[in-house]
Design a protein around this motif. Sequence first.
Motif, PDB file in Angstrom:
ATOM      1  N   TYR A 186       0.790  -1.179  -0.027  1.00  0.00           N
ATOM      2  CA  TYR A 186      -0.013   0.110   0.011  1.00  0.00           C
ATOM      3  C   TYR A 186       0.903   1.103   0.090  1.00  0.00           C
ATOM      4  CZ  TYR A 186      -4.170  -2.787   1.155  1.00  0.00           C
ATOM      5  OH  TYR A 186      -5.226  -3.705   1.169  1.00  0.00           O
ATOM      6  N   ARG A 187       0.289   2.293  -0.415  1.00  0.00           N
ATOM      7  CA  ARG A 187       1.067   3.727  -0.341  1.00  0.00           C
ATOM      8  C   ARG A 187       0.598   4.364   0.912  1.00  0.00           C
ATOM      9  NH1 ARG A 187       4.140   4.867  -5.508  1.00  0.00           N
ATOM     10  NH2 ARG A 187       4.897   3.005  -5.536  1.00  0.00           N
ATOM     11  N   LEU A 188       1.421   4.806   1.758  1.00  0.00           N
ATOM     12  CA  LEU A 188       1.067   5.939   2.886  1.00  0.00           C
ATOM     13  C   LEU A 188       1.378   7.166   2.651  1.00  0.00           C
ATOM     14  CD1 LEU A 188       2.385   3.575   5.665  1.00  0.00           C
ATOM     15  CD2 LEU A 188       0.130   3.637   4.808  1.00  0.00           C
ATOM     16  N   ALA A 216      -4.649   6.749   0.011  1.00  0.00           N
ATOM     17  CA  ALA A 216      -4.383   5.309  -0.325  1.00  0.00           C
ATOM     18  C   ALA A 216      -5.653   4.839  -0.866  1.00  0.00           C
ATOM     19  CB  ALA A 216      -3.934   4.713   0.923  1.00  0.00           C
ATOM     20  N   ALA A 239      -9.597   3.734  -0.449  1.00  0.00           N
ATOM     21  CA  ALA A 239     -10.484   3.265   0.441  1.00  0.00           C
ATOM     22  C   ALA A 239      -9.881   2.853   1.655  1.00  0.00           C
ATOM     23  CB  ALA A 239     -11.644   2.496   0.013  1.00  0.00           C
ATOM     24  N   PHE A 292       4.130   0.406   1.734  1.00  0.00           N
ATOM     25  CA  PHE A 292       3.846   0.086   2.823  1.00  0.00           C
ATOM     26  C   PHE A 292       3.618  -1.365   2.631  1.00  0.00           C
ATOM     27  CE2 PHE A 292       0.606  -1.581   5.763  1.00  0.00           C
ATOM     28  CZ  PHE A 292       1.451  -1.780   6.992  1.00  0.00           C
ATOM     29  N   GLU A 298      -3.081 -10.231  15.215  1.00  0.00           N
ATOM     30  CA  GLU A 298      -3.321  -8.734  15.804  1.00  0.00           C
ATOM     31  C   GLU A 298      -4.118  -7.805  15.072  1.00  0.00           C
ATOM     32  OE1 GLU A 298      -1.341  -7.343  19.163  1.00  0.00           O
ATOM     33  OE2 GLU A 298      -1.445  -9.486  19.347  1.00  0.00           O
ATOM     34  N   ASN A 299      -4.560  -6.658  15.541  1.00  0.00           N
ATOM     35  CA  ASN A 299      -4.999  -5.785  14.378  1.00  0.00           C
ATOM     36  C   ASN A 299      -4.163  -5.191  13.484  1.00  0.00           C
ATOM     37  OD1 ASN A 299      -6.776  -4.872  17.539  1.00  0.00           O
ATOM     38  ND2 ASN A 299      -7.704  -5.206  15.621  1.00  0.00           N
ATOM     39  N   ALA A 354      -2.682  -6.990  11.144  1.00  0.00           N
ATOM     40  CA  ALA A 354      -1.679  -8.098  10.744  1.00  0.00           C
ATOM     41  C   ALA A 354      -1.631  -8.246   9.240  1.00  0.00           C
ATOM     42  CB  ALA A 354      -1.993  -9.023  11.570  1.00  0.00           C
ATOM     43  N   GLY A 355      -3.007  -7.931   8.858  1.00  0.00           N
ATOM     44  CA  GLY A 355      -3.128  -8.289   7.108  1.00  0.00           C
ATOM     45  C   GLY A 355      -4.210  -9.187   6.892  1.00  0.00           C
ATOM     46  N   SER A 396      -7.400  -9.260   6.788  1.00  0.00           N
ATOM     47  CA  SER A 396      -8.571  -8.566   5.850  1.00  0.00           C
ATOM     48  C   SER A 396      -7.977  -8.469   4.437  1.00  0.00           C
ATOM     49  CB  SER A 396      -9.166  -7.210   6.505  1.00  0.00           C
ATOM     50  OG  SER A 396      -9.754  -7.445   7.628  1.00  0.00           O
ATOM     51  N   THR A 397      -6.791  -8.001   4.294  1.00  0.00           N
ATOM     52  CA  THR A 397      -5.888  -7.626   3.251  1.00  0.00           C
ATOM     53  C   THR A 397      -6.054  -9.101   2.239  1.00  0.00           C
ATOM     54  OG1 THR A 397      -4.915  -5.803   4.143  1.00  0.00           O
ATOM     55  CG2 THR A 397      -4.022  -6.786   2.073  1.00  0.00           C
ATOM     56  N   LYS A 447      -9.311 -10.034   1.077  1.00  0.00           N
ATOM     57  CA  LYS A 447      -9.579  -9.106  -0.016  1.00  0.00           C
ATOM     58  C   LYS A 447      -8.859  -9.728  -1.391  1.00  0.00           C
ATOM     59  CE  LYS A 447      -9.272  -4.995   2.050  1.00  0.00           C
ATOM     60  NZ  LYS A 447      -8.537  -3.581   2.148  1.00  0.00           N
ATOM     61  N   HIS A 488     -11.564 -12.228  16.034  1.00  0.00           N
ATOM     62  CA  HIS A 488     -10.862 -12.210  17.036  1.00  0.00           C
ATOM     63  C   HIS A 488     -11.098 -13.154  18.282  1.00  0.00           C
ATOM     64  CE1 HIS A 488      -8.413  -8.755  15.635  1.00  0.00           C
ATOM     65  NE2 HIS A 488      -9.481  -8.437  15.037  1.00  0.00           N
TER      66      HIS A 488
HETATM   67  N1  LIG Z   1      -6.376   0.566   1.426  1.00  0.00           N
HETATM   68  C1  LIG Z   1      -5.230   0.923   2.254  1.00  0.00           C
HETATM   69  N2  LIG Z   1      -4.241   1.478   2.126  1.00  0.00           N
HETATM   70  C2  LIG Z   1      -3.191   1.827   3.101  1.00  0.00           C
HETATM   71  N3  LIG Z   1      -2.927   0.925   3.884  1.00  0.00           N
HETATM   72  C3  LIG Z   1      -3.897  -0.168   4.234  1.00  0.00           C
HETATM   73  C4  LIG Z   1      -5.303  -0.176   3.288  1.00  0.00           C
HETATM   74  N4  LIG Z   1      -5.957  -1.311   3.673  1.00  0.00           N
HETATM   75  C5  LIG Z   1      -5.360  -1.936   4.831  1.00  0.00           C
HETATM   76  N5  LIG Z   1      -4.002  -1.157   5.258  1.00  0.00           N
HETATM   77  C6  LIG Z   1      -2.953  -1.431   6.069  1.00  0.00           C
HETATM   78  O1  LIG Z   1      -2.656  -2.602   5.900  1.00  0.00           O
HETATM   79  C7  LIG Z   1      -2.399  -3.479   7.389  1.00  0.00           C
HETATM   80  C8  LIG Z   1      -3.134  -4.393   7.383  1.00  0.00           C
HETATM   81  O2  LIG Z   1      -4.479  -4.301   7.587  1.00  0.00           O
HETATM   82  P1  LIG Z   1      -5.690  -5.318   7.326  1.00  0.00           P
HETATM   83  O3  LIG Z   1      -6.786  -4.694   7.629  1.00  0.00           O
HETATM   84  O4  LIG Z   1      -5.652  -6.267   6.355  1.00  0.00           O
HETATM   85  O5  LIG Z   1      -5.371  -5.967   8.994  1.00  0.00           O
HETATM   86  P2  LIG Z   1      -6.135  -6.873   9.806  1.00  0.00           P
HETATM   87  O6  LIG Z   1      -5.491  -8.050  10.193  1.00  0.00           O
HETATM   88  O7  LIG Z   1      -7.437  -7.337   9.094  1.00  0.00           O
HETATM   89  O8  LIG Z   1      -6.676  -6.095  11.022  1.00  0.00           O
HETATM   90  P3  LIG Z   1      -7.985  -5.837  11.945  1.00  0.00           P
HETATM   91  O9  LIG Z   1      -7.975  -7.115  12.866  1.00  0.00           O
HETATM   92  O10 LIG Z   1      -7.828  -4.772  12.783  1.00  0.00           O
HETATM   93  O11 LIG Z   1      -9.178  -6.074  11.049  1.00  0.00           O
HETATM   94  C9  LIG Z   1      -2.795  -2.141   8.481  1.00  0.00           C
HETATM   95  O12 LIG Z   1      -1.515  -1.303   8.768  1.00  0.00           O
HETATM   96  C10 LIG Z   1      -3.862  -1.433   7.560  1.00  0.00           C
HETATM   97  O13 LIG Z   1      -3.591  -0.006   7.906  1.00  0.00           O
END
Ligand SMILES: Nc1ncnc2c1ncn2[C@@H]1O[C@H](COP(=O)(O)OP(=O)(O)OP(=O)(O)O)[C@@H](O)[C@H]1O
Length: 416
Positions: free
Chosen positions: A14-16, A20, A22, A52, A73-74, A76-77, A79-80, A83, A217
Motif C-alpha cells: 500500500y502507499r502511505l 491510499a 478506500a 508499506f 493482531e489488528n 496484521a493483514g 482482511s487484506t 480481499k 478475534h
Molecule cells: N487501502 C489501504 N491503504 C493503505 N493501507 C492499508 C489499506 N488497507 C489496509 N491497510 C493497512 O494494511 C495493514 C493490514 O490491514 P488489515 O486490515 O489487512 O489488517 P487486519 O489483520 O485485518 O486487522 P483488523 O484485525 O484490525 O481487522 C494495516 O496496517 C492497515 O492500516
Amino acid sequence: MLPAIEARDIAKRYRLGHNAGASTMAELLSATAGAMLSGKRRKAPGNGAQDFWALNGVSFEIAPGEVVGLVGENGAGKSTLLKILSRITPPTHGSVNYRGRIGSLLEVGTGFHPELSGRDNVYLSGAILGMHRADVKRHFDEIIDFSGVEAFIDTPVKRYSSGMYMRLAFAVAAHLDTDILLVDEVLAVGDYKFQQKCLNRMDSIAHDGRTVIFISHSLIAIQAICRRAIWLDRGTIAADGPTASVIARYAGTEHTGGGIARDWPDMDKAPGNAAIRLRNARVEAVGAEPGAPIDVRQSFAMSFEYDNLREGAHLNAGLVVTNEDGVVIFDAGPNEEPIATAIGRRRERCVVPGDLMNDGTYRVSVEVRDRGEVLLSIPDLLTFEILDNPYGRFGWYGKWEGAVRPRLDWTSEKLT
Ligand SMILES: Nc1ncnc2c1ncn2[C@@H]1O[C@H](COP(=O)(O)OP(=O)(O)OP(=O)(O)O)[C@@H](O)[C@H]1O
C-alpha cells in the motif's frame, strides 16, 4: 487431492502518506462500483507516497472441505489477505489459484448496494457469483428465514441496522452455491443466538465438503470450528497448523496452558490490549482454603479480574468450561444486560453448585466483549481438577459415566 485454494508468495503493497484510496471494504467497494458506473478511473498515487507492505511472502494451500481460522493482531493483514483471496484487490506479487466458486463475505455489508432492497441484493449477489436467477430463487426462502429480516426484505439495505445488514450478508454467502466461503468477523455484530447460528452454519458447510476461511478475534470461536489455523503477524505467516497449537503460540504460552490460579501483577505483561488487561483468574472451592481440592460434591467459584481501560464500555464477559475430551460442558455469562461502565478494575465471578460436575480435568476459556467487539479471548486460560467422592457409591467404585454427574431427587419405594 488438489487444493481448493493455493496461494503462492503473495505480497501486497500500500502507499502511505497519500490518499491510499478506500480505508474500509465498504468504501473500496462503493468506490469501485462508483468508478464502474461513472466510467472514471481512480487517480494513480503521485510522488512522495511511501510504500508499506501489508503482506509479504504469504504461501499456503487449503484442501477442499478444510475450515481454516485466520488469527492475528489488528493490522496484521488478515482482511487484506481475504480481499486478495476474494479478488476484490489484486496482490502486488504472487498468485492465487482456486478450484471452485467463492462466496465472499468481508466486512459488514460489502457486496451489497445500499440503494437496493434486501431482496434485490440477494439476487445481485447471486449474479455476481455467476448464478442463474432461478438458482438464487431456490435458496431465497432459506436465506430470508436464516437472516430473520423478512419484514424488511423490500426496504433498501441502507436503512438496515448493522446487525440486520450482517445477518443478511452472512445468510446470502452461507446459502448460495459456493465451494469456498470467506468470512470476516461475522461475530462482531449480532446477538448470541445469531452468533451460534453462524457458527453452526459454518460447521455444516464444512461437513458438506465446502471450504471455509474464517477470521475472528474470538479465539474461542476459532477453536470451536476450525481444525487448522494460520497466524498472520505483520504481514507474514508466523504459524500454520492444528488450531490448538497455533492459538497457544499466538495467545502466548504465558497466557494459556492452565493452572488453577493465575496472576499478572505486571500490567505490561498481562494478556490484553489498549482496552482491557487481565490481572488474575482462579478456580477455588467455596468456603475452603485457597488451593484446597475440589471434589464432585463441593461448589466452586470461577473468577477473573481485569482492568477496563475504556470509558463507557458495555462489558460482557463469558466463560466456557470444557472437559478433557474437548466437550463443552457449559458456557456461562452474567444474567444482566451490560451497561456502560467507567474505567477501573472489575471482577467476574460465578459459582458452580456441588453435585453437578463429574470428576475429571476441566479447562476454562474466558472472553470479554464490548458490544460485540472481542476485547479479550483466551482459550484454556485455567485448568482444574474435580476429584471423585465415595459418597453414594454403595460399594461400586467404577468411573461414573457422563459429561455431568448431577445428584437428582430420586425416590425408590416399594409400591405393592
Ligand atoms: N487501502 C489501504 N491503504 C493503505 N493501507 C492499508 C489499506 N488497507 C489496509 N491497510 C493497512 O494494511 C495493514 C493490514 O490491514 P488489515 O486490515 O489487512 O489488517 P487486519 O489483520 O485485518 O486487522 P483488523 O484485525 O484490525 O481487522 C494495516 O496496517 C492497515 O492500516
